[in-house]
Design a protein around this motif. Structure first.
Motif, PDB file in Angstrom:
ATOM      1  N   TRP A  60      78.852  19.838  15.348  1.00  0.00           N
ATOM      2  CA  TRP A  60      78.562  21.005  14.516  1.00  0.00           C
ATOM      3  C   TRP A  60      77.331  20.761  13.666  1.00  0.00           C
ATOM      4  CZ3 TRP A  60      80.846  25.323  15.814  1.00  0.00           C
ATOM      5  CH2 TRP A  60      82.083  25.274  16.456  1.00  0.00           C
ATOM      6  N   ASP A  76      79.187  27.617   7.314  1.00  0.00           N
ATOM      7  CA  ASP A  76      79.592  27.787   8.714  1.00  0.00           C
ATOM      8  C   ASP A  76      78.337  27.814   9.564  1.00  0.00           C
ATOM      9  OD1 ASP A  76      81.824  28.858  10.756  1.00  0.00           O
ATOM     10  OD2 ASP A  76      79.982  30.019  11.026  1.00  0.00           O
ATOM     11  N   HIS A  91      81.241  29.082  19.630  1.00  0.00           N
ATOM     12  CA  HIS A  91      81.845  28.831  18.327  1.00  0.00           C
ATOM     13  C   HIS A  91      83.366  28.791  18.411  1.00  0.00           C
ATOM     14  CE1 HIS A  91      82.697  29.535  14.012  1.00  0.00           C
ATOM     15  NE2 HIS A  91      81.497  29.042  13.808  1.00  0.00           N
ATOM     16  N   THR A  99      85.494  24.426   2.447  1.00  0.00           N
ATOM     17  CA  THR A  99      86.206  24.028   3.662  1.00  0.00           C
ATOM     18  C   THR A  99      86.331  22.525   3.809  1.00  0.00           C
ATOM     19  OG1 THR A  99      84.200  23.966   5.034  1.00  0.00           O
ATOM     20  CG2 THR A  99      85.359  26.087   4.836  1.00  0.00           C
TER      21      THR A  99
END
Length: 232
Positions: free
Chosen positions: A14, A74, A110, A55
């Motif tokens: 990521w 994100d 994703h 997160t």
């Protein structure tokens, strides 16, 4: 000023998506590597990232040019923010139809391809050809994911004429760069046009810089290594 918090370059797929995008687009940004010592509460990694992101995950982009600082956490949100902040970079395709398609394939990445992601975790410095052969033999979900990826990339390259998925480099190519790493590490079979695209992705300066950083880490993390006992 932009600041990007990422994990280990060798393992963090990521983080790679955003890091490659920023580097390839030549966007000024300070890169902060937060080592994956553990993901448990109280670990050094969690203490640093929990103080920044709700997160507790990477990547996290901080824009200090915004009053009180803006935190974006994100990968798709980061990509969209950068595309809006730097419209001259054309991070999404300029054509509206191509742009919609690029967003679609990024969203598919994703939320999907869990067979490939779970059975073939990114490990740039490793060479796991024999493991890949066993995974390919025993994991139909991996074969299905690779089949879909090969078909997707072939269709996009044919439609755009290449060299990247939508002609020029875009968010989509950065988004699939970790998939290229997985396919290479595990030597999974792909079509010739896809293999050629993978080589072009690997030759991108943004990808080369990320790979060089991953190889320089020399940081073997056993909890990220389902297939090796050591790096040697």
């Amino acid at each position: 000023m932009l600041k990007l918090f990422i994990g280990n370059k060798n393992y963090s797929s990521w983080s790679m998506r955003t890091g490659v995008l920023i580097k390839q687009a030549d966007i000024a940004c300070e890169e902060v590597v937060v080592r994956f010592d553990s993901f448990a509460a109280g670990s050094n990694f969690r203490q640093i990232i929990d103080a920044i992101s709700p997160t507790g995950k990477v990547p996290v982009l901080v824009d200090t040019d915004v009053v009180n600082g803006l935190v974006v956490w994100d990968t798709l949100a980061i990509a969209e923010y950068l595309a809006e902040k730097f419209p001259e970079k054309a991070l999404w395709p300029r054509d509206v139809a191509a742009r919609a398609q690029a967003r679609s394939v990024c969203a598919e990445m994703h939320s999907g391809f869990t067979g490939l992601r779970s059975n073939c975790p990114m490990n740039i410095e490793a060479s796991l050809r024999e493991t890949g052969q066993l995974v390919w033999r025993d994991q139909p979900a991996v074969r299905a994911d690779v089949k879909r990826i090969v078909r997707m990339w072939s269709e996009l390259l044919r439609a755009s004429g290449g060299p990247m998925l939508f002609g020029d480099f875009s968010i989509a190519d950065a988004y699939f760069a970790p998939v290229v790493m997985r396919l290479k590490t595990y030597s999974l079979p792909v079509a010739l046009d896809v293999a050629a695209y993978m080589e072009r992705v690997c030759a991108l300066p943004g990808v080369q810089a990320w790979v060089d950083g991953a190889l320089a880490e020399k940081d073997f993390l056993d909890f990220e290594e389902p297939y090796r006992l050591s790096s040697s």
